[in-house]
Design a protein around this motif. Structure first.
Motif, short mmCIF file in Angstrom:
data_model
loop_
_atom_site.label_atom_id
_atom_site.label_comp_id
_atom_site.label_asym_id
_atom_site.label_seq_id
_atom_site.Cartn_x
_atom_site.Cartn_y
_atom_site.Cartn_z
N ASN A 70 0.90 -1.30 0.13
CA ASN A 70 -0.04 -0.01 0.14
C ASN A 70 0.88 1.16 -0.01
O ASN A 70 1.57 1.64 0.88
N LEU A 71 0.87 1.95 -1.13
CA LEU A 71 1.59 3.13 -1.51
C LEU A 71 1.14 4.36 -0.22
O LEU A 71 2.18 5.15 0.02
N LYS A 72 0.21 4.26 0.58
CA LYS A 72 -0.19 5.09 1.40
C LYS A 72 0.77 4.89 2.72
O LYS A 72 1.05 6.10 3.24
N LEU A 73 1.24 3.76 2.89
CA LEU A 73 2.21 3.75 4.21
C LEU A 73 3.44 4.11 3.70
O LEU A 73 4.13 4.66 4.61
N ASP A 74 3.80 4.03 2.33
CA ASP A 74 5.01 4.49 2.00
C ASP A 74 5.22 6.11 2.17
O ASP A 74 6.11 6.71 2.66
N SER A 75 4.08 6.74 1.82
CA SER A 75 4.02 8.35 2.12
C SER A 75 4.19 8.40 3.57
O SER A 75 4.66 9.33 3.96
N ILE A 76 3.38 7.70 4.38
CA ILE A 76 3.50 7.93 5.87
C ILE A 76 4.87 7.90 6.42
O ILE A 76 5.15 8.56 7.18
N ALA A 77 5.47 6.68 5.94
CA ALA A 77 6.86 6.46 6.32
C ALA A 77 7.85 7.64 5.85
O ALA A 77 8.66 8.01 6.65
N ALA A 78 7.61 8.28 4.65
CA ALA A 78 8.44 9.28 4.18
C ALA A 78 8.45 10.57 5.20
O ALA A 78 8.97 11.19 5.31
N SER A 79 7.01 10.72 5.42
CA SER A 79 6.56 11.94 6.21
C SER A 79 7.10 12.02 7.40
O SER A 79 8.04 12.75 7.88
N ILE A 80 6.91 10.68 8.06
CA ILE A 80 7.80 10.72 9.34
C ILE A 80 9.19 10.91 9.41
O ILE A 80 9.77 11.13 10.30
N ARG A 207 3.31 17.15 6.39
CA ARG A 207 3.92 16.32 5.24
C ARG A 207 3.00 15.15 4.74
O ARG A 207 3.19 15.01 3.39
N MET A 208 2.22 14.72 5.35
CA MET A 208 1.26 13.65 5.07
C MET A 208 0.50 14.07 3.84
O MET A 208 0.23 13.46 2.86
N ARG A 209 -0.10 15.32 4.11
CA ARG A 209 -0.80 15.97 3.02
C ARG A 209 -0.17 16.13 1.42
O ARG A 209 -0.62 15.96 0.62
N GLN A 210 1.04 16.69 1.88
CA GLN A 210 1.88 16.95 0.69
C GLN A 210 2.35 15.55 0.02
O GLN A 210 2.40 15.58 -1.12
N GLU A 211 2.50 14.65 0.79
CA GLU A 211 2.91 13.23 0.22
C GLU A 211 1.66 12.78 -0.70
O GLU A 211 1.84 11.95 -1.57
N SER A 212 0.38 12.80 -0.01
CA SER A 212 -0.79 12.34 -0.70
C SER A 212 -1.08 13.26 -2.09
O SER A 212 -1.09 12.33 -2.91
N MET A 213 -0.68 14.43 -1.83
CA MET A 213 -0.69 15.10 -3.36
C MET A 213 0.27 14.63 -4.44
O MET A 213 0.01 14.34 -5.55
N ARG A 214 1.42 14.22 -3.88
CA ARG A 214 2.49 13.58 -4.62
C ARG A 214 2.40 12.55 -5.21
O ARG A 214 2.49 12.12 -6.24
#
Length: 227
Positions: A70-80, A207-214
């Motif tokens: 799930n790429l959403k988890l990758d976005s969360i990991a990147a943000s954190i 950052r999670m919002r920004q990663e979601s947009m990305r």
């Protein structure tokens, strides 16, 4: 809803910091051996612990991606991990300032400082890898593996002052079985820790919002390439 949470946490964080700064500089006495510079510990320690906790949260999110894809988890990991790196930078900078006053040098290749610097470099590499790889699945997989590897170094950082007796002093707080702080000096530390955690949460939400947009942009890019 997310904006309201961000605003609320930001206000609470600001109020705690303002009140705690007044307490630290106006009510807390100078430390007996180190003097006024000891107050930097109230920022150095919470920033370091927050970065440790964040790196492990990022690692768990990365492991979650490896399991679920799930790429959403990758976005969360990147943000954190990105926010955690910022707190690690604060810890390194404040530690260097502290060392300059107490040790007379800005930097020494002490076991804890060096291992923490290696940890910092690993997560800088993590962010560089995210910028260098365009394919989202490849990027997510490699970054998750790197975060697992980097998390091992955090244990070395944590235990370094017990495994090697070098320049860095031993534990200051009783939670690690070491010394303690004088009465009235410990409470502001934990209030600052709370403020750091609130700030940490606010930055991650942003950052999670920004990663979601990305992630949406990556999806549109792949869709366009299909044609």
């Amino acid at each position: 809803m997310r904006l309201k949470i961000i605003l609320t946490l930001s206000v609470v964080c600001g109020l705690i910091l303002a009140w705690n700064l007044h307490t630290m500089f106006m009510k807390v006495p100078d430390e007996a051996n180190q003097g006024a510079i000891f107050r930097i510990f109230y920022f150095h320690f919470p920033a370091a612990i927050t970065s440790f906790a964040g790196f492990y949260l990022g690692m768990f999110a990365g492991v979650g991606y490896l399991i679920t894809k799930n790429l959403k988890l990758d976005s969360i990991a990147a943000s954190i991990n990105e926010v955690s790196l910022a707190f690690a930078t604060i810890a390194l900078v404040t530690g260097s300032i502290w060392g300059r006053v107490i040790w007379g040098i800005w930097w020494t290749w002490d076991a804890r400082i060096t291992s923490y610097f290696v940890c910092w470099l690993l997560y800088v590499g993590y962010l560089m890898m995210r910028r260098a790889i365009d394919d989202p699945t490849t990027r997510a997989r490699l970054c998750a593996v790197l975060s697992i590897f980097a998390a091992i170094d955090i244990v070395i950082v944590w235990k370094s002052i017990e495994w090697w007796r070098t320049q860095h002093p031993g534990p200051v707080l009783e939670i690690r079985g070491g010394g303690g702080m004088a009465a009235g000096m410990e409470a502001p530390l934990w209030w600052n820790f709370l403020a750091m955690l609130l700030l940490f949460t606010v930055l991650i939400l942003i950052r999670m919002r920004q990663e979601s947009m990305r992630r949406e942009i990556d999806s549109l890019r792949r869709y366009a390439h299909a044609f």
